[in-house]
Design an enzyme around this catalytic site. Sequence first.
Site, PDB file in Angstrom:
ATOM      1  N   GLY A  34      -8.095   0.648  32.446  1.00  0.00           N
ATOM      2  CA  GLY A  34      -7.825   1.448  31.337  1.00  0.00           C
ATOM      3  C   GLY A  34      -7.586   0.989  30.029  1.00  0.00           C
ATOM      4  O   GLY A  34      -7.618  -0.073  29.936  1.00  0.00           O
ATOM      5  N   ASN A  35      -7.347   1.940  28.810  1.00  0.00           N
ATOM      6  CA  ASN A  35      -7.278   1.290  27.707  1.00  0.00           C
ATOM      7  C   ASN A  35      -6.210   2.184  26.968  1.00  0.00           C
ATOM      8  O   ASN A  35      -6.014   3.459  27.569  1.00  0.00           O
ATOM      9  CB  ASN A  35      -8.278   1.052  26.782  1.00  0.00           C
ATOM     10  CG  ASN A  35      -9.262   2.269  26.742  1.00  0.00           C
ATOM     11  OD1 ASN A  35      -8.780   3.408  25.884  1.00  0.00           O
ATOM     12  ND2 ASN A  35     -10.463   2.427  27.101  1.00  0.00           N
ATOM     13  N   ASP A  36      -5.954   1.828  25.690  1.00  0.00           N
ATOM     14  CA  ASP A  36      -5.066   2.666  24.928  1.00  0.00           C
ATOM     15  C   ASP A  36      -5.264   3.786  24.000  1.00  0.00           C
ATOM     16  O   ASP A  36      -4.527   4.399  23.104  1.00  0.00           O
ATOM     17  CB  ASP A  36      -4.236   1.572  24.019  1.00  0.00           C
ATOM     18  CG  ASP A  36      -3.167   0.645  24.749  1.00  0.00           C
ATOM     19  OD1 ASP A  36      -2.784   1.056  25.854  1.00  0.00           O
ATOM     20  OD2 ASP A  36      -2.898  -0.464  24.425  1.00  0.00           O
ATOM     21  N   SER A  37      -6.361   4.273  24.236  1.00  0.00           N
ATOM     22  CA  SER A  37      -6.950   5.274  23.273  1.00  0.00           C
ATOM     23  C   SER A  37      -6.379   6.315  23.825  1.00  0.00           C
ATOM     24  O   SER A  37      -5.894   6.957  24.784  1.00  0.00           O
ATOM     25  CB  SER A  37      -8.652   5.673  23.604  1.00  0.00           C
ATOM     26  OG  SER A  37      -8.940   6.568  22.808  1.00  0.00           O
ATOM     27  N   ALA A 101     -13.352   5.521  23.798  1.00  0.00           N
ATOM     28  CA  ALA A 101     -13.365   3.822  24.334  1.00  0.00           C
ATOM     29  C   ALA A 101     -13.702   4.022  25.939  1.00  0.00           C
ATOM     30  O   ALA A 101     -12.593   4.005  26.705  1.00  0.00           O
ATOM     31  CB  ALA A 101     -11.766   3.504  24.137  1.00  0.00           C
TER      32      ALA A 101
END
Length: 226
Positions: A34-37, A101
């Site tokens: 995943g990512n930090d959005s 994102a």
Amino acid sequence: ICGILCPKLDMEGLKVMVTAGGTRERLDPVRYLGNDSSGKMGFAIAAAAKARGAEVTLVCGHTTAQQPADIPVVRVESTCDLYDAVTSRAPEMDVIIQAAAPADYRFAVTYTEKHKKAHDGQPFVIELVENPDIAAAVGAAKKPGQTLVGFAAETENLHANAQKKLAKKNLDLIVANDVRQPGAGFNVDTNIATLITRDGLTDCPLQSKAELAETILDKVMELRAK
Ligand code: PMT
């Protein structure tokens, strides 16, 4: 106060779809890529468009920010889910703004049970396969009168990389943010961006995501008037 007493309703009658948050690609029931959005940027745009009279649809991956009230939300997990949710609704939209994102890759194999550690000291090699590019698919199927906006999250060559994405994804506007700058990008309340169209660049210095959302919508309306 101004917004309540003298609302600017310049988006009345427009159908607007906004994407927000990050997608998650499952390896197994307990692990993901995943990512930090946080969803803050997309939520600010959705709320601003709604306040300006638009009929807004939000399509969200994983978010941690407070979701705006009174806006229908379609929740998705992976980039493939986001692709289906966005492309199926795109033909009926006047404006599509993609602040989400999405993960560019997913696992080639997803385990249905928690993957066990091998205890052999060897590297665990995982194959990733490329996800579809949603903005590019929407751009390729762009309908007359639609306005398409993308974001570019960059850590180097901000303008050049964003300009390439503007052309490749057939966008009308790209919001380029250098996500390594303090106060910009992921999971903060502010952003620093450059709005890039085929006609030129507009720098937007450090400001709240709510303020930047208004500037983006002003640019969208300016492009539509042309
Ligand atoms: O949510 P916040 O915490 O407020 O953070 C905001 C943000 C940093 C997520 C936002 O400002 C931002 O930059 N969003 C775009 C993130 C991104 O995926 O950038 P990109 O340069 O990798 O992608 C370019 C564009 O293509 C984006 O509009 C993206 O939504 C889209 N894309 C990307 C990959 C993919 N497979 N399909 C896509 O449609």
